[in-house]
Scaffold this active site. Structure first.
Site, PDB file in Angstrom:
ATOM      1  N   ALA A  61       2.639  -9.202  -2.561  1.00  0.00           N
ATOM      2  CA  ALA A  61       3.608  -8.645  -3.511  1.00  0.00           C
ATOM      3  C   ALA A  61       4.905  -8.351  -2.767  1.00  0.00           C
ATOM      4  CB  ALA A  61       3.041  -7.361  -4.103  1.00  0.00           C
ATOM      5  N   GLY A 100      -1.353  -9.661  -2.045  1.00  0.00           N
ATOM      6  CA  GLY A 100      -1.293 -10.369  -3.320  1.00  0.00           C
ATOM      7  C   GLY A 100      -1.348 -11.879  -3.130  1.00  0.00           C
ATOM      8  N   GLU A 103      -4.902 -12.624  -2.933  1.00  0.00           N
ATOM      9  CA  GLU A 103      -5.477 -12.378  -4.269  1.00  0.00           C
ATOM     10  C   GLU A 103      -5.152 -13.540  -5.214  1.00  0.00           C
ATOM     11  OE1 GLU A 103      -3.672  -8.415  -4.318  1.00  0.00           O
ATOM     12  OE2 GLU A 103      -5.639  -7.667  -4.929  1.00  0.00           O
ATOM     13  N   GLU A 123      -3.077  -4.359   2.431  1.00  0.00           N
ATOM     14  CA  GLU A 123      -2.463  -3.316   1.596  1.00  0.00           C
ATOM     15  C   GLU A 123      -2.702  -1.917   2.153  1.00  0.00           C
ATOM     16  OE1 GLU A 123      -4.014  -5.960   0.495  1.00  0.00           O
ATOM     17  OE2 GLU A 123      -3.100  -6.735  -1.335  1.00  0.00           O
TER      18      GLU A 123
HETATM   19  C1  LIG Z   1       4.001 -11.859   6.502  1.00  0.00           C
HETATM   20  C2  LIG Z   1       4.136 -11.335   7.893  1.00  0.00           C
HETATM   21  C3  LIG Z   1       2.840 -11.470   8.664  1.00  0.00           C
HETATM   22  C4  LIG Z   1       5.238 -12.165   8.609  1.00  0.00           C
HETATM   23  O1  LIG Z   1       5.459 -11.654   9.899  1.00  0.00           O
HETATM   24  P1  LIG Z   1       6.712 -12.130  10.772  1.00  0.00           P
HETATM   25  O2  LIG Z   1       6.591 -11.430  12.075  1.00  0.00           O
HETATM   26  O3  LIG Z   1       6.790 -13.590  10.748  1.00  0.00           O
HETATM   27  O4  LIG Z   1       8.011 -11.629  10.008  1.00  0.00           O
HETATM   28  P2  LIG Z   1       8.436 -10.159   9.658  1.00  0.00           P
HETATM   29  O5  LIG Z   1       7.311  -9.238   9.578  1.00  0.00           O
HETATM   30  O6  LIG Z   1       9.578  -9.762  10.523  1.00  0.00           O
HETATM   31  O7  LIG Z   1       8.963 -10.359   8.169  1.00  0.00           O
HETATM   32  C5  LIG Z   1      10.104 -11.144   7.900  1.00  0.00           C
HETATM   33  C6  LIG Z   1      10.866 -10.477   6.797  1.00  0.00           C
HETATM   34  O8  LIG Z   1      10.096 -10.539   5.598  1.00  0.00           O
HETATM   35  C7  LIG Z   1       9.967  -9.247   5.044  1.00  0.00           C
HETATM   36  N1  LIG Z   1       8.661  -9.168   4.365  1.00  0.00           N
HETATM   37  C8  LIG Z   1       7.487  -9.497   4.864  1.00  0.00           C
HETATM   38  N2  LIG Z   1       6.513  -9.340   3.959  1.00  0.00           N
HETATM   39  C9  LIG Z   1       7.125  -8.892   2.854  1.00  0.00           C
HETATM   40  C10 LIG Z   1       6.658  -8.536   1.548  1.00  0.00           C
HETATM   41  N3  LIG Z   1       5.360  -8.619   1.211  1.00  0.00           N
HETATM   42  N4  LIG Z   1       7.559  -8.106   0.671  1.00  0.00           N
HETATM   43  C11 LIG Z   1       8.866  -8.022   0.986  1.00  0.00           C
HETATM   44  N5  LIG Z   1       9.373  -8.345   2.197  1.00  0.00           N
HETATM   45  C12 LIG Z   1       8.496  -8.775   3.109  1.00  0.00           C
HETATM   46  C13 LIG Z   1      10.044  -8.319   6.247  1.00  0.00           C
HETATM   47  O9  LIG Z   1      10.403  -7.038   5.835  1.00  0.00           O
HETATM   48  C14 LIG Z   1      11.118  -9.013   7.068  1.00  0.00           C
HETATM   49  O10 LIG Z   1      12.378  -8.703   6.550  1.00  0.00           O
HETATM   50  P3  LIG Z   1      13.291  -7.575   7.239  1.00  0.00           P
HETATM   51  O11 LIG Z   1      14.583  -7.667   6.498  1.00  0.00           O
HETATM   52  O12 LIG Z   1      12.610  -6.264   7.025  1.00  0.00           O
HETATM   53  O13 LIG Z   1      13.378  -7.908   8.689  1.00  0.00           O
HETATM   54  C15 LIG Z   1       4.570  -9.872   7.881  1.00  0.00           C
HETATM   55  O14 LIG Z   1       5.873  -9.771   7.389  1.00  0.00           O
HETATM   56  C16 LIG Z   1       3.689  -8.999   7.059  1.00  0.00           C
HETATM   57  O15 LIG Z   1       2.684  -8.533   7.540  1.00  0.00           O
HETATM   58  N6  LIG Z   1       4.104  -8.706   5.805  1.00  0.00           N
HETATM   59  C17 LIG Z   1       3.442  -7.786   4.931  1.00  0.00           C
HETATM   60  C18 LIG Z   1       2.206  -8.401   4.315  1.00  0.00           C
HETATM   61  C19 LIG Z   1       1.574  -7.414   3.369  1.00  0.00           C
HETATM   62  O16 LIG Z   1       1.330  -6.291   3.709  1.00  0.00           O
HETATM   63  N7  LIG Z   1       1.304  -7.843   2.141  1.00  0.00           N
HETATM   64  C20 LIG Z   1       0.751  -7.019   1.122  1.00  0.00           C
HETATM   65  C21 LIG Z   1       1.846  -6.561   0.209  1.00  0.00           C
HETATM   66  S1  LIG Z   1       1.295  -5.378  -0.993  1.00  0.00           S
HETATM   67  C22 LIG Z   1       0.440  -6.324  -2.132  1.00  0.00           C
HETATM   68  O17 LIG Z   1       0.374  -7.486  -2.006  1.00  0.00           O
HETATM   69  C23 LIG Z   1      -0.145  -5.552  -3.272  1.00  0.00           C
HETATM   70  C24 LIG Z   1      -1.085  -6.348  -4.157  1.00  0.00           C
HETATM   71  O18 LIG Z   1      -2.400  -6.237  -3.741  1.00  0.00           O
HETATM   72  C25 LIG Z   1      -1.153  -5.817  -5.573  1.00  0.00           C
HETATM   73  C26 LIG Z   1       0.116  -5.610  -6.182  1.00  0.00           C
HETATM   74  C27 LIG Z   1      -0.074  -5.164  -7.580  1.00  0.00           C
HETATM   75  C28 LIG Z   1       1.253  -4.660  -7.981  1.00  0.00           C
HETATM   76  C29 LIG Z   1       1.143  -3.965  -9.247  1.00  0.00           C
HETATM   77  C30 LIG Z   1       2.316  -3.055  -9.311  1.00  0.00           C
HETATM   78  C31 LIG Z   1       2.203  -2.275 -10.536  1.00  0.00           C
HETATM   79  C32 LIG Z   1       2.674  -0.937 -10.310  1.00  0.00           C
HETATM   80  C33 LIG Z   1       1.678  -0.010 -10.821  1.00  0.00           C
HETATM   81  C34 LIG Z   1       2.292   1.324 -10.842  1.00  0.00           C
HETATM   82  C35 LIG Z   1       1.319   2.321 -11.256  1.00  0.00           C
HETATM   83  C36 LIG Z   1       2.015   3.603 -11.402  1.00  0.00           C
HETATM   84  C37 LIG Z   1       1.693   4.165 -12.705  1.00  0.00           C
HETATM   85  O19 LIG Z   1       0.596   3.988 -13.207  1.00  0.00           O
HETATM   86  O20 LIG Z   1       2.591   4.842 -13.215  1.00  0.00           O
END
Ligand SMILES: CC(C)(COP(=O)(O)OP(=O)(O)OC[C@H]1O[C@@H](n2cnc3c(N)ncnc32)[C@H](O)[C@@H]1OP(=O)(O)O)[C@@H](O)C(=O)NCCC(=O)NCCSC(=O)C[C@@H](O)CCCCCCCCCCCCC(=O)O
Length: 718
Positions: A61, A100, A103, A123
Site C-alpha cells: 500500500a 499489500g 496480498e 506491515e
Molecule cells: C520496497 C523496499 C524494500 C525498497 O527498498 P529500497 O532500499 O530499494 O528503497 P527505499 O526503501 O529507499 O525506498 C525508495 C523510496 O520508496 C518509498 N517507498 C517504499 N515503499 C513505499 C510504500 N509502500 N509506500 C510509499 N512509499 C514507499 C520510500 O519511502 C523511498 O522514498 P523516500 O522519498 O522516502 O526516500 C522498501 O522501500 C520497503 O521496505 N518499503 C516498505 C514496504 C512495506 O512496508 N509495505 C507494506 C506497506 S503497508 C500495506 O501494504 C498495508 C496493507 O496490508 C493493507 C492496506 C489496507 C489499507 C486499507 C486502508 C483503509 C483505512 C482503514 C482506516 C480504518 C480507520 C477507521 O476505521 O476509521
C-alpha cells in the site's frame, strides 16, 4: 496507474506503474480495477498476468496516502475481483512483493517469482497488520506456524524460501514476466476451483492452541510494548476460528484499531525519517545533492581494539581493500585472529563470500600511505589522537580523507593537527561496529562538503544508516545522554533505586534501563571523561560535593568507580553479577545500603517518587537537549535525532524517537512539565526549557515536519 497490453494474442498483461516501488496508490488501484475489467471482457484474452514496472512487483500500500483523505477503490474488493475472475491470473513477482503487494499476489491464482525476489508482509514494522486479506489467506496457504512467523516479524523471505513454503508456484532465474506469460498460456481454460485461497478450509491441527499461546508469549516478550505484533497474532487466530468472510471482518476491525494508533503513526514517521537522513544538509548550505563523494578503493584502520576490529570487518564486507594497523605485534596477531573469526561468522550468517583476503595487517602506520581514507580508532584520548593525526598528515598521499572514530571529541581540534583540515571528519561508530546500523558522521567547521559526502557514502557502503551531525561535545547522541543520565542519578539521590528507574524506562520500551546500560558499557568510561573535565573531586564533602560550576552534580557514579565497581566487567556496578563479565543483573543490597548512607551523609531525605515523575524527568531532560541541538544547528532536523536515538540508544521504535514522542505528548505539555521541574530544581540546567520548544509551543505546536521553519539559522559550520 496500471498499464494494459496483450501479448501472445491471448494473455492480458497488467503492469503496475508507480515508481520507485509501484506502491498501491489510488491511481494504481483504479488502474488495476479498470484493466482487470478490460482483460475479463476481451474474449481473446484467456489468462492474465500482473507485474510491476522496472523489475519491481509491488512494495505494498502507498504509505504516503495513509492518513490523507483516502480515495480510490479499496484494496480488499480489488483483490477479491482478481481472485473471483474466471480467467487465470498469474502474478509475475520481480524485485519485491511486500505487504499489500504480496496480498495482491495471494489474490492471484498462481505466483511465479524471480530467484532474486523478496516476499513478505512487513506491515508489523509500520505498526499495522496485513489488512488486505494477508492474515486470512497466508495461513490457509502455508499453515499457521509459518504464517505467524512471517507476519509477526515482518521479515522478507527469499524466492527460494517462498517456493519451499508454498507461497509461490515457480521460481525462475530469467524474466519472471516471460515465465508468467508462458505459464498463463499453459493454464488457460483450466479449472480455478482449487486456486482461490479464500476458499481453502480453515487451518486445522491438534496443537493450534499451543502454537498460538507460544506465539503470543513470544511477541509479548519481544515487542516491548508494541501493539502490532500482538494484534497480528489475534488476526491470524481469526483465520482458524472463523470462516473466511468473518475472518476478513475481524482483520478489518483489528486493522482499524492499529491504523489510528499513535504507534502506527510513530513507526510510519520513522520509516520515512530513516530514509530522509541520507538527504543531509548543513547550516552553511552544503547538501547531499550538490556534494560529490570522492572515490574510495582502499581504506585503512588505525588501532585494532574492539572498535577498530569491527570497523575493519565492516569495510572489508563493503568490498574495500583494508590496511589494518596495530603497532604492537602481539596485539596485531590477536586482532588478526579475532577479525578472521568475526568475518567467518558473519559470512556464514549472511550467506556471503568470506572477505578475509580483503584485509592486510601491518605494524607500521607508514602502511596507510596510499589509502584513500583512513579511520583512526584508538582510545578516546585527545593527546594520542592528536599525535596520530600529525603523523597521518605527513604520511598520507594528498587528498586522503582522515576520519576519527570518536564518541564526542572535538573534530576541529584534530583537524588543526593536519595540513588539510578540510579533509577531516568524525565517524562515530557504535559498538559492536560491524553489527550496529548507526553511524554519526561529524563535520567540523572546516570539513569540506566533499569530505562529508565521502564519509556519508562510505557509511552507506558499509550498510549503515549515516546521520550527518555538527561538531560539539558528544555530538547528538551522547550530548543528549548527559542530561538523561544526570536525572537518573538525581532520582537515586532523592530516594529511587536503580531497579525502579530501569523498570520505568523498560516499561516505556527501552531494551534496557539506563543503569543496566551503564553497567554494560562500563562506569569507568564516563568517569574518565568527567575526570578529564575536572569534575571528579575525590573525597569532597558537604554541599560542594554535589555542585559543579554552580549547577547540581551527582558524584554517585564517581564514588562507585572509586570502589572499583565498573559494571559487568568487574561483576559489580549499579547491580551485582554472579562473576566479572556476568550478564544477569541482580539488585545489590550493598548498593541500597550505600545509597542510604550517601543520602544520610548529604542530608537528603528519601521520598517515594512516582513512575510518571521518573519517566518525565529522564525523558524530558533528554528531549530538551534535543531541541537545543536543533536550535544550535548540530542536527539538521528532528528526524536526524530520532534515527540516532532509535538505532543507537535503544529508544523504542514504536515511539518514533524522542522528538516525535515530544510532538505526540504535546509540546505545550512537555514545556509545562519542564517548567515545573525547573522550578523545583532551579540548579539543574538540563531542565530549563530551551527557547526552541518555547517558540514552537507558542506557535500552536506545529507538526514535526514544520519544525525546521522555526529554527533560527545558526552561524555557518562548513
Ligand atoms: C520496497 C523496499 C524494500 C525498497 O527498498 P529500497 O532500499 O530499494 O528503497 P527505499 O526503501 O529507499 O525506498 C525508495 C523510496 O520508496 C518509498 N517507498 C517504499 N515503499 C513505499 C510504500 N509502500 N509506500 C510509499 N512509499 C514507499 C520510500 O519511502 C523511498 O522514498 P523516500 O522519498 O522516502 O526516500 C522498501 O522501500 C520497503 O521496505 N518499503 C516498505 C514496504 C512495506 O512496508 N509495505 C507494506 C506497506 S503497508 C500495506 O501494504 C498495508 C496493507 O496490508 C493493507 C492496506 C489496507 C489499507 C486499507 C486502508 C483503509 C483505512 C482503514 C482506516 C480504518 C480507520 C477507521 O476505521 O476509521
Amino acid at each position: 496507474m496500471a498499464f494494459y497490453s496483450r501479448v501472445s494474442g491471448s494473455v492480458g498483461v497488467i503492469t503496475l506503474q508507480n515508481p520507485p516501488v509501484n506502491a498501491l496508490s489510488a491511481a494504481v488501484r483504479q488502474g488495476i480495477v479498470d484493466t482487470m475489467h478490460r482483460a475479463l471482457s476481451e474474449p481473446e484474452v484467456k489468462s492474465v498476468v500482473i507485474c510491476g514496472q522496472n523489475g519491481k512487483f509491488c512494495g505494498g500500500a502507498d504509505i504516503r496516502e495513509f492518513g490523507a483523505n483516502m480515495r480510490g477503490p479499496p484494496l480488499v474488493p480489488m483483490i477479491h475481483l482478481i481472485e473471483a475472475a474466471e480467467k487465470p491470473v498469474v502474478a509475475a513477482i520481480e524485485g519485491v512483493a511486500l505487504g499489500g503487494g504480496l496480498e495482491l499476489a495471494l489474490g492471484c491464482h498462481y505466483r511465479i517469482a524471480h530467484s532474486k525476489a523478496r516476499l513478505g508482509l512487513p506491515e508489523v514494522t509500520l505498526g499495522l497488520l496485513p489488512g488486505a486479506g494477508g492474515t486470512q489467506r497466508l495461513p490457509r496457504l502455508i499453515g499457521v506456524p509459518a504464517a505467524l512467523e512471517l507476519i509477526t516479524t515482518g521479515r522478507h523471505a527469499t524466492a527460494a524460501e517462498a517456493l519451499q513454503l508454498g507461497i509461490v508456484d515457480e521460481v525462475t532465474d530469467h524474466s519472471a514476466v516471460d515465465a508468467a506469460v508462458k505459464f498463463a498460456q499453459s493454464v488457460a481454460g483450466k479449472s480455478l476451483d482449487a486456486r482461490r485461497i479464500s476458499t481453502y478450509p480453515r487451518p486445522r491441527s491438534p496443537d493450534l492452541a499451543e502454537i498460538f499461546e507460544k506465539a503470543m508469549k513470544e511477541v509479548r516478550r519481544s515487542a516491548r510494548g508494541a501493539i502490532a505484533p500482538v494484534t497480528c497474532v489475534q488476526a491470524v487466530h481469526a483465520s482458524v476460528t472463523l470462516p473466511y468472510a468473518k475472518g476478513m471482518e475481524r482483520e478489518r476491525e483489528l486493522f482499524s484499531t492499529l491504523f489510528t494508533s499513535g504507534q502506527a503513526h510513530a513507526l510510519q514517521y520513522y520509516f520515512f525519517a530513516q530514509r530522509a537522513v541520507s538527504r543531509w544538509s548543513t547550516p552553511s548550505g552544503a547538501r547531499w545533492d550538490t556534494s560529490k563523494p570522492r572515490p574510495v578503493h582502499k581504506a585503512a584502520v588505525i588501532g585494532l581494539g574492539t572498535m577498530g576490529r569491527g570497523i575493519s570487518v565492516s569495510l572489508a564486507q563493503a568490498g574495500l581493500s583494508v590496511v589494518a594497523v596495530e603497532t604492537q605485534e602481539k596485539q596485531l596477531l590477536e586482532a588478526k585472529q579475532a577479525v578472521s573469526g568475526m568475518l567467518e561468522r558473519s559470512a556464514k550468517r549472511r550467506g556471503v563470500p568470506l572477505a578475509d583476503d580483503k584485509i592486510k595487517y601491518n605494524c607500521s602506520v607508514q602502511a596507510v600511505a596510499d589509502a584513500d581514507l583512513v579511520i583512526e580508532a584508538v582510545f578516546e584520548d585527545m593527546a594520542l589522537k592528536k599525535t596520530i593525526f600529525q603523523q597521518l598528515s605527513g604520511i598520507c598521499k594528498p587528498g586522503t580523507l582522515l576520519c576519527t572514530n570518536t564518541s564526542g571529541l572535538d573534530i576541529d581540534e584534530l583537524a588543526s593537527q593536519t595540513q588539510s583540515p578540510e579533509l577531516v571528519v568524525g565517524m562515530h561508530f557504535f559498538a559492536p561496529a560491524h553489527v550496529m546500523k548507526l553511524l554519526e558522521v561529524v563535520y567540523g567547521p572546516r570539513s569540506s562538503p566533499e569530505a562529508l559526502a565521502t564519509a556519508m557514502e562510505m557509511g552507506k557502503k558499509m550498510g549503515k544508516v549515516s546521520v550527518a551531525v555538527g561538531n560539539c561535545r558528544g555530538f547528538v547522541g551522547n550530548r543528549m545522554l548527559k542530561p538523561y543520565l544526570e536525572q537518573a542519578f538525581f532520582l537515586l539521590e532523592e530516594g529511587a533505586t536503580p531497579e525502579q528507574v530501569d523498570q520505568v524506562l523498560e516499561e516505556f520500551g527501552f531494551a534496557m534501563g539506563v543503569f543496566k546500560v551503564s553497567d554494560l558499557s562500563g562506569l569507568d568510561v564516563g568517569w574518565k571523561v568527567r575526570k578529564a573535565d575536572g569534575l571528579v573531586v575525590p573525597g569532597s564533602t558537604g554541599k560542594s560535593a554535589r555542585i559543579r560550576g554552580g549547577s547540581r552534580y551527582s558524584p554517585l557514579g564517581d564514588l562507585l568507580c572509586e570502589q572499583g565497581r565498573f559494571g559487568q566487567k568487574t561483576g559489580r556496578g549499579w547491580y551485582q553479577y554472579d562473576k566479572p563479565g556476568g550478564r544477569v543483573a541482580k539488585p545489590d543490597p550493598w548498593l541500597h545500603g550505600f545509597l542510604e548512607e550517601y543520602r544520610a551523609r548529604h542530608g537528603l531525605v528519601a521520598r517515594r517518587i512516582d513512575h510518571q515523575e521518573m519517566l518525565e524527568r529522564c525523558l524530558y531532560a533528554l528531549i530538551n537537549e534535543g531541541f537545543q541541538i536543533l536550535q544550535d544547528g548540530i542536527a539538521a532536523g528532528p528526524e536526524d535525532i530520532d534515527v540516532i536515538y532509535v538505532l543507537g540508544y535503544g529508544w523504542p521504535r514504536h515511539r518514533g524517537g524522542p522528538m516525535f514522542y515530544a510532538g505526540l505528548v504535546g509540546l505545550d505539555k512537555v514545556l509545562e512539565r519542564l517548567e515545573h521541574y525547573h522550578q523545583v530544581y532551579p540548579d539543574v540546567l538540563g531542565l530549563k526549557p530551551c527557547s526552541l520548544i518555547r517558540k514552537l509551543a507558542a506557535s500552536s505546536s506545529p507538526p514535526i515536519h514544520r519544525w525546521r521553519e522555526f529554527i533560527q539559522k545558526p552561524r555557518s559550520q562548513l
